[in-house]
Design a protein around this motif. Structure first.
Motif, mmCIF file in Angstrom:
data_model
loop_
_atom_site.group_PDB
_atom_site.id
_atom_site.type_symbol
_atom_site.label_atom_id
_atom_site.label_comp_id
_atom_site.label_asym_id
_atom_site.label_seq_id
_atom_site.Cartn_x
_atom_site.Cartn_y
_atom_site.Cartn_z
ATOM 1 N N LEU A 1 0.858 -1.193 0.000
ATOM 2 C CA LEU A 1 0.000 0.000 0.000
ATOM 3 C C LEU A 1 0.893 1.241 0.000
ATOM 4 O O LEU A 1 1.797 1.349 0.829
ATOM 5 C CB LEU A 1 -0.907 -0.009 1.236
ATOM 6 N N LYS A 2 0.594 2.168 -0.903
ATOM 7 C CA LYS A 2 1.468 3.332 -1.038
ATOM 8 C C LYS A 2 0.677 4.631 -1.043
ATOM 9 O O LYS A 2 -0.481 4.668 -1.506
ATOM 10 C CB LYS A 2 2.277 3.246 -2.346
ATOM 11 N N LYS A 3 1.327 5.662 -0.539
ATOM 12 C CA LYS A 3 0.767 7.006 -0.639
ATOM 13 C C LYS A 3 1.943 7.967 -0.744
ATOM 14 O O LYS A 3 2.883 7.884 0.052
ATOM 15 C CB LYS A 3 -0.094 7.345 0.579
ATOM 16 N N PRO A 4 1.925 8.880 -1.712
ATOM 17 C CA PRO A 4 3.097 9.727 -1.914
ATOM 18 C C PRO A 4 3.318 10.750 -0.803
ATOM 19 O O PRO A 4 4.467 11.067 -0.495
ATOM 20 C CB PRO A 4 2.819 10.414 -3.259
ATOM 21 N N PHE A 5 2.229 11.245 -0.213
ATOM 22 C CA PHE A 5 2.378 12.284 0.814
ATOM 23 C C PHE A 5 1.428 11.978 1.973
ATOM 24 O O PHE A 5 0.220 12.155 1.862
ATOM 25 C CB PHE A 5 2.048 13.671 0.242
ATOM 26 N N ALA A 6 1.978 11.547 3.074
ATOM 27 C CA ALA A 6 1.149 11.143 4.214
ATOM 28 C C ALA A 6 0.535 12.358 4.903
ATOM 29 O O ALA A 6 1.144 13.430 4.981
ATOM 30 C CB ALA A 6 2.000 10.365 5.211
ATOM 31 N N GLN A 7 -0.681 12.162 5.398
ATOM 32 C CA GLN A 7 -1.388 13.183 6.165
ATOM 33 C C GLN A 7 -1.613 12.671 7.583
ATOM 34 O O GLN A 7 -1.673 11.459 7.818
ATOM 35 C CB GLN A 7 -2.742 13.494 5.512
ATOM 36 N N GLU A 8 -1.768 13.594 8.532
ATOM 37 C CA GLU A 8 -1.958 13.178 9.923
ATOM 38 C C GLU A 8 -3.203 12.313 10.070
ATOM 39 O O GLU A 8 -3.221 11.373 10.873
ATOM 40 C CB GLU A 8 -2.047 14.403 10.830
ATOM 41 N N GLU A 9 -4.226 12.603 9.282
ATOM 42 C CA GLU A 9 -5.470 11.828 9.393
ATOM 43 C C GLU A 9 -5.335 10.415 8.848
ATOM 44 O O GLU A 9 -6.257 9.602 8.968
ATOM 45 C CB GLU A 9 -6.624 12.554 8.696
ATOM 46 N N ASP A 10 -4.193 10.102 8.256
ATOM 47 C CA ASP A 10 -3.951 8.725 7.794
ATOM 48 C C ASP A 10 -3.534 7.812 8.940
ATOM 49 O O ASP A 10 -3.460 6.584 8.765
ATOM 50 C CB ASP A 10 -2.858 8.699 6.721
ATOM 51 N N SER A 11 -3.242 8.387 10.084
ATOM 52 C CA SER A 11 -2.819 7.568 11.222
ATOM 53 C C SER A 11 -3.919 6.581 11.587
ATOM 54 O O SER A 11 -5.049 6.966 11.892
ATOM 55 C CB SER A 11 -2.509 8.460 12.432
ATOM 56 N N ALA A 12 -3.593 5.309 11.540
ATOM 57 C CA ALA A 12 -4.580 4.256 11.766
ATOM 58 C C ALA A 12 -3.880 2.905 11.720
ATOM 59 O O ALA A 12 -2.671 2.830 11.488
ATOM 60 C CB ALA A 12 -5.679 4.302 10.699
ATOM 61 N N MET A 13 -4.672 1.876 11.910
ATOM 62 C CA MET A 13 -4.189 0.507 11.769
ATOM 63 C C MET A 13 -4.591 0.028 10.386
ATOM 64 O O MET A 13 -5.752 0.210 9.985
ATOM 65 C CB MET A 13 -4.846 -0.369 12.839
ATOM 66 N N TYR A 14 -3.664 -0.558 9.650
ATOM 67 C CA TYR A 14 -3.935 -1.013 8.295
ATOM 68 C C TYR A 14 -3.741 -2.531 8.219
ATOM 69 O O TYR A 14 -2.707 -3.059 8.642
ATOM 70 C CB TYR A 14 -3.014 -0.316 7.291
ATOM 71 N N TYR A 15 -4.756 -3.192 7.667
ATOM 72 C CA TYR A 15 -4.699 -4.639 7.534
ATOM 73 C C TYR A 15 -4.747 -5.030 6.058
ATOM 74 O O TYR A 15 -5.618 -4.573 5.315
ATOM 75 C CB TYR A 15 -5.895 -5.297 8.219
ATOM 76 N N CYS A 16 -3.835 -5.885 5.684
ATOM 77 C CA CYS A 16 -3.885 -6.507 4.372
ATOM 78 C C CYS A 16 -4.654 -7.819 4.530
ATOM 79 O O CYS A 16 -4.516 -8.504 5.551
ATOM 80 C CB CYS A 16 -2.459 -6.766 3.887
ATOM 81 N N ALA A 17 -5.487 -8.144 3.559
ATOM 82 C CA ALA A 17 -6.298 -9.367 3.678
ATOM 83 C C ALA A 17 -6.369 -10.086 2.344
ATOM 84 O O ALA A 17 -6.373 -9.466 1.277
ATOM 85 C CB ALA A 17 -7.709 -9.023 4.170
ATOM 86 N N LEU A 18 -6.451 -11.400 2.438
ATOM 87 C CA LEU A 18 -6.510 -12.277 1.277
ATOM 88 C C LEU A 18 -7.803 -13.057 1.322
ATOM 89 O O LEU A 18 -8.148 -13.622 2.357
ATOM 90 C CB LEU A 18 -5.310 -13.245 1.324
ATOM 91 N N ARG A 19 -8.529 -13.093 0.205
ATOM 92 C CA ARG A 19 -9.701 -13.960 0.127
ATOM 93 C C ARG A 19 -9.210 -15.333 -0.293
ATOM 94 O O ARG A 19 -8.621 -15.495 -1.349
ATOM 95 C CB ARG A 19 -10.712 -13.448 -0.878
ATOM 96 N N ALA A 20 -9.471 -16.298 0.579
ATOM 97 C CA ALA A 20 -9.042 -17.663 0.293
ATOM 98 C C ALA A 20 -10.274 -18.539 0.123
ATOM 99 O O ALA A 20 -11.249 -18.407 0.850
ATOM 100 C CB ALA A 20 -8.173 -18.188 1.436
ATOM 101 N N GLN A 21 -10.193 -19.424 -0.864
ATOM 102 C CA GLN A 21 -11.326 -20.312 -1.129
ATOM 103 C C GLN A 21 -11.004 -21.705 -0.627
ATOM 104 O O GLN A 21 -9.879 -22.194 -0.797
ATOM 105 C CB GLN A 21 -11.624 -20.364 -2.623
ATOM 106 N N PHE A 22 -12.008 -22.325 -0.013
ATOM 107 C CA PHE A 22 -11.808 -23.636 0.571
ATOM 108 C C PHE A 22 -12.771 -24.638 -0.046
ATOM 109 O O PHE A 22 -13.708 -24.267 -0.754
ATOM 110 C CB PHE A 22 -12.004 -23.564 2.091
ATOM 111 N N SER A 23 -12.532 -25.886 0.242
ATOM 112 C CA SER A 23 -13.405 -26.935 -0.280
ATOM 113 C C SER A 23 -14.816 -26.709 0.219
ATOM 114 O O SER A 23 -15.019 -26.253 1.338
ATOM 115 C CB SER A 23 -12.910 -28.321 0.157
ATOM 116 N N GLY A 24 -15.782 -26.988 -0.589
ATOM 117 C CA GLY A 24 -17.166 -26.706 -0.244
ATOM 118 C C GLY A 24 -17.602 -25.374 -0.821
ATOM 119 O O GLY A 24 -18.774 -25.004 -0.751
ATOM 120 N N GLY A 25 -16.659 -24.663 -1.404
ATOM 121 C CA GLY A 25 -16.984 -23.416 -2.091
ATOM 122 C C GLY A 25 -17.022 -22.195 -1.216
ATOM 123 O O GLY A 25 -17.308 -21.101 -1.681
#
Lengths: 116, 112
Positions: B72-96
């Motif tokens: 995740l990229k941003k060229p110029f950070a702002q104070e309001e960007d302060s937060a927790m950031y989560y990367c997530a993957l959609r994974a598919q399992f048996s049974g659909g």
């Protein structure tokens, strides 16, 4: 007009008690989830229900029992609370569990559980 | 095994500085990746989906299948960007059925 709502938002209780957290979604979604965010902010799925049917049950102690009276509600009941159960519990919903790709999952605001 | 790795627990920058939050994934199928943001004591909100190739609040993220990354990229950070950031993957399992697998999260702190 809240999409996914949870109650209570904050809960402080003693070890050994039994407590419930309720979740409701008004999005017409078929699938609902419970996620746990621990003290280190690690977020992990606990359960998933689709049309009131359990489809995902991660390795969670038997003291945790989800109940889905209808597809708009997924409640989490916790028996014999332990100190380690202190966490933030997030409810979420998505349109369905099979055509998940391209859909988003909507989260509730979280329920802060503190066991003392 | 399906896994999402965010190597940095905390990223601290000054306002106006560029930001890159790293995310690597492990998945044998066709990945679908997301970035979620959690502001202080609020719900997780979807920030970006890789299939949308959009820019939200100045943030962008490109899926690099060769490097199995979705930084995740941003060229110029702002104070309001302060937060927790989560990367997530959609994974598919048996049974659909599908589930989201989250990384451990990176706290972004933007200082004035």
């Amino acid at each position: 007009d809240t999409a996914v709502s949870q109650t209570p938002k904050y809960l402080v209780t003693q070890m050994g008690n039994d407590k419930s957290i309720k979740c409701e979604q008004n999005l017409g979604h078929d699938t609902m989830y419970w996620y746990k965010q621990d003290s280190k902010k690690f977020l992990k799925i606990m359960f998933s229900y689709n049309n009131k049917e359990l489809i995902i049950n991660e390795t969670v102690p038997n003291r945790f029992s989800p109940k889905s009276p209808d597809k708009a509600h997924l409640n989490l009941h916790i028996n014999s609370l332990e100190l380690g159960d202190s966490a933030v519990y997030f409810c979420a919903s998505s349109q369905d569990f099979q055509r998940f790709s391209g859909n988003t999952i909507y989260f509730g605001e979280g329920s802060w559980l503190t066991v003392v | 095994a399906q896994r999402v790795t965010q190597p940095e627990k905390l990223l601290s920058v000054f306002k106006g500085a560029p930001v890159e939050l790293k995310c690597n994934y492990s998945y044998s199928g066709s990945p679908e990746l997301f970035w979620y943001v959690q502001y202080s004591r609020q719900r997780l909100q979807l920030l970006l989906r890789h299939i949308s190739r959009e820019s939200i609040k100045g943030f962008t993220a490109d899926l690099n299948k060769g490097e199995t990354s979705f930084h995740l990229k941003k060229p110029f950070a702002q104070e309001e960007d302060s937060a927790m950031y989560y990367c997530a993957l959609r994974a598919q399992f048996s049974g659909g059925y599908n589930k989201l697998i989250f990384g451990a999260g990176t706290r972004l702190a933007v200082h004035p």
